[in-house]
Design an enzyme around this catalytic site. Structure first.
Site: not given
Ligand code: S3P
Length: 449
Positions: A28, A33, A102, A130, A176, A330, A357, A361
């Protein structure tokens, strides 16, 4: 009247060993990206193994709404990028829909902040809760102009502006946020530097190199430092997305916990910034080995062989906290389930991020363990369990959170009696094939819709 999607309750019952092999859907994080970067590259990218996850299709929906053609070619996706500023303004008053994702809203905001138009991006109820201040802060420092509900929640109204390069030290270890800032840095005049408090997943760094961006990475005092030069157009890629390790984690857990199991997960991402879960399980007596390892697009990929094991945390117990948390963020819901089966104490701290999240969680995990008549101690930033515990089948409230649905499906395979996963279809946010794959390994008898 809008159509109301009915989500199934799925009943899971106790299960013997699982054997065989599985392929999990495309990663994912990588899929988001590659879709975003290909959409602003100059030319057509071909992506194989793109995630089936609803979240990643929300990203595809957004780039399509921005005028970028995305089509299927057999199993592959073709993304016809038109350069860094090739997006069209969304038609009419269209709002970009990030759904539950997110990653979509936070990362694409970095690209939208530099376009020559204003866009509005929103999502579902969970996404609206969020925190977005963490991306608004660096984007505003770059000269971006973002209006948010109450200053920090979606919907976001992003007025595209010329951006300036900044040096930014992030208070959160969030991939992120890092990605958002580096994406915006592609447009800035000069070199944007982003410092993380501790390492988060590094897919963006690896992938920016594949697209020909000029990126440097270094470390100072254990903190990763990333610098990207603005202004250079990106080249298109031919990209093969590996399986998603965080989706594989549920099967790794099931095979570890069900005595007599032996399972192979094929061609899954083994990026070291994502796989601390393996080391944690092996450290507790798990039996997980890597096979056929290779490096593709800078990303580690391989097969995993999992044999069941008896987990034991030793006389001092096991405490996970600090920098390791971002690496397995995760996997925490499934670690809570695993923790109930570890002989001894198993504790996770420093994981306050879990509260923001897809659901809170910590609360959802604690409620679900207690619903199964397990014992768990809740902290503001984590939880502790003492095992091994006997779990009993129960109705599990998922709070619409995909990882809660899947983690407690695995708990249902161990529990006495049957476990009902309410709103089970939320699993499709990351893993639409989850229940079918589980049924193919356990026999239909373990799972009823
Ligand atoms: C992700 C980063 C994580 C993760 C999310 C996917 C990503 O979140 O929990 O499922 O693809 O960069 P955070 O950047 O908020 O830690």
């Amino acid at each position: 009247m809008p159509e109301v999607a009915m989500s199934r309750t799925i009943r899971i019952s106790r299960q013997g060993p699982i054997k065989g092999s599985v392929n999990v859907p495309g990663d994912k994080s990588i899929s988001h990206r590659v879709a975003m970067l290909a959409s602003v590259a100059q030319g057509t990218s071909r992506v194989e193994g793109f995630a089936s996850s609803a979240d990643c299709w929300a990203t595809v929906g957004c780039v399509r709404e921005l005028g970028i053609p995305v089509e299927r070619d057999g199993e592959a996706l073709l993304i016809h990028g038109r350069g860094l500023k090739g997006y069209d303004p969304p038609s009419g008053k269209a709002v970009l829909d990030a759904g539950n994702s997110g990653s979509t809203i936070r990362m694409i905001s970095g690209l939208l902040a530099a376009q020559g138009f204003t866009s509005i991006i929103d999502g579902d109820e969970s996404l609206r809760r969020r925190p977005m201040g963490r991306i608004i802060e660096p984007l505003s420092a770059m000269g971006g102009h973002i209006r948010a509900r109450d200053g920090r929640f979606a919907p976001l109204e992003i007025q595209g502006r010329p951006l300036k390069a900044i040096d930014f030290s992030s208070p959160v270890a969030s991939a992120q946020v890092k990605t958002c800032a580096l994406f915006a840095g592609l447009y800035a005049d000069g070199t944007t530097t982003f410092v993380e408090p501790s390492p988060s997943r590094n897919h963006t760094e690896l992938m920016l190199g594949e697209f020909g961006a000029r990126l440097k990475s270094s470390h100072a005092g254990g903190k990763p430092i990333l610098s990207v030069e603005g202004g250079a157009e990106l080249r298109p890629v031919y990209y093969r997305v590996p399986g998603d390790f965080s989706s594989a984690a549920f099967f790794i857990a099931a095979a570890t916990l069900l005595p007599g199991s032996e399972l192979v997960v094929r061609r899954v991402s083994l990026n070291p910034s994502r796989t601390a879960f393996i080391e944690v399980l092996n450290g507790l007596g798990g039996n997980i080995t890597r096979e056929n390892a290779e490096t593709v697009h800078g990303e580690a990929v391989g097969d995993l062989r999992i044999r069941s094991g008896r987990l034991n945390s030793g006389p001092d117990g096991a405490l996970l906290s600090g920098g390791i948390i971002a690496n397995l963020i995760d996997e925490v819901p499934i670690l809570a389930v695993l923790g109930t089966q570890v002989e001894g104490r198993f504790e996770i701290r420093g994981a306050r991020e879990l509260r923001v999240k897809e659901s809170d969680r910590i609360t959802t995990v604690v409620r679900a363990i207690r619903a199964m008549r397990g014992e768990i101690e809740e902290f503001e930033d984590g939880f502790a369990v003492e095992g091994p515990q006997r779990l009993r089948g129960a109705a599990i409230e998922t709070s619409g959170d995909h990882r809660i649905a899947m983690a407690f499906s695995v708990a249902g395979l161990l529990a006495e009696g049957s476990t009902d996963i309410i709103d089970a279809d939320c699993a499709s946010v990351s893993f639409p094939e989850f229940y079918d794959l589980l049924a193919s390994l356990t026999g239909e008898s373990a799972i009823e819709a």
